[in-house]
Design a protein around this motif. Structure first.
Motif: not given
Length: 367
Positions: A37-39, A308-311, A315-317, A336-337
């Motif tokens: 979602m964000h690099w 992987p869908n949650s990861a 990784i952004d959180a 972010i929550s």
């Protein structure tokens, strides 16, 4: 830039996907980094995250290097980055409490937990381990229903001086008393209960929001899910599901034009199908009325690899939590929550939450 040092409680499928992702994106760039979602978040890339401590209770994981533990049974998620070097991080024995449902420890097989014969570590020992590791953020990946264990590790994070990301449905970050305690120590928190990037909850929310925006009255809906990982096996114990059902249901109710009566909305885990492994199937139905009170309905089948869908959200959180630490922001991180969790302190539409996250990354204050 310096590494973002994290500690993980529960080295299951989700932790496996997260660690694989950290290494998978190491040699990527913004143009070919599919699935994020964000690099870049505040200058931090996915590979800037480093796991420095890990805790579990399974004898196949405790005492092993993290690179081996993430692929040990009962983990069954997809292996998309198999060549992970030795990390030097040995998995520490945790405290069991209610972290394992009784039926999950009944058999010595590849689908259930085999509780380690090593002595459990008490709170003081866990806190000391976290301090010595240099971790800044603690991630909770315990199984659904681990109410006592989740609060135990949240307490450890607080006393060790770590930020806290609660990826499972025990209401800690959304609890004002916990939030106040973390705020007073200037420690940020993100939670509760991780969403997937494109999962059952976010899809259901998006369609519910579409009904509202297009003037369609939603009258009845269900979301039925099946899977074959330890999460679904654990949830066969219905006594552990109260907070999970509340979290998933509230995530959808919060975007409706008006709240639905409980008998007209059913959202929750449905059944365990062993051969599905980490693949999750969602069966979604929504019934409503359009112009002239004419009935309509939508039925949808969604198939995703669950962990992987949650990861992709975690990784952004983690990176937003690091920015909060750098900016001396403590307590609940609203933006972010709301974007990455099913039961945040305050619900927003996913579009609103995305804008709020971008504003936070750019240095604007939390709402």
């Amino acid at each position: 830039m310096e590494k973002i040092k994290i500690a993980i409680i529960g080295i299951g499928n989700c932790a496996s996907s997260l660690l694989q992702g950290i290494y998978y994106y190491k040699d990527k760039n913004a143009e070919d980094a599919i699935g994020l979602m964000h690099w870049d978040i505040g200058g931090y890339k996915p590979s800037d995250i480093e796991v420095v401590a890990a805790v579990d209770i399974d004898q196949r994981k405790v005492g092993t290097d993290l690179c081996d533990a993430i692929f040990a049974p009962p983990n069954c998620t997809s292996i998309f980055c198999p060549d992970i070097p030795r990390t030097g991080v040995k998995v520490t024995m945790g405290k069991v409490l209610d972290g394992v449902a009784p039926h999950m420890a009944e058999h010595d097989d590849d689908k259930t937990f085999i509780i380690s014969d090593k002595s459990e570590n008490d709170k003081e020992e866990i806190i000391e381990m976290l301090k010595e590791s240099g971790a800044e953020i603690l991630l909770n990946y315990l199984p659904v229903g681990s109410e006592k264990a989740s609060r135990f590790y949240a307490e450890c994070a607080l006393e060790a001086g770590l930020a806290f990301i609660n990826n499972m449905p025990v209401f800690i970050v959304s609890d004002p008393e916990w939030a106040d305690r973390f705020r007073k120590k200037t420690l940020p928190m993100v939670g509760d209960d991780i969403k997937a990037q494109i999962g059952a909850t976010v899809t259901h929310r998006t369609l519910a929001n579409l009904f509202r925006d297009r003037g369609v009255k939603l009258e009845r809906t269900y979301q039925l899910n099946t899977g074959g990982n330890t999460d679904f096996l654990n949830m066969l114990n219905r006594n552990r599901l109260d907070s999970k059902k509340e979290s998933k249901t509230e995530a959808v109710q919060s975007v409706l034009a008006e709240r639905m009566d409980p008998e007209n909305i059913h959202i929750g885990p449905s059944d365990y199908v062993p051969w599905q492994k980490d693949n999750k199937l969602c069966f979604l139905r929504m019934e409503g009325k359009t112009f002239g009170d004419i009935p309509m309905n939508i039925e949808l089948r969604l198939s995703v690899e669950d962990s992987p869908n949650s990861a992709g959200c975690v990784i952004d959180a983690v990176r937003c939590c690091k920015l909060a630490l750098e900016r001396n922001i403590g307590g609940q991180l609203t933006s972010i929550s709301a974007y990455t969790m099913k039961h945040p302190p305050e619900q927003f539409t996913d579009d609103e939450a995305r804008d709020m996250v971008d504003e936070f990354i750019n240095g604007e204050r939390e709402r």
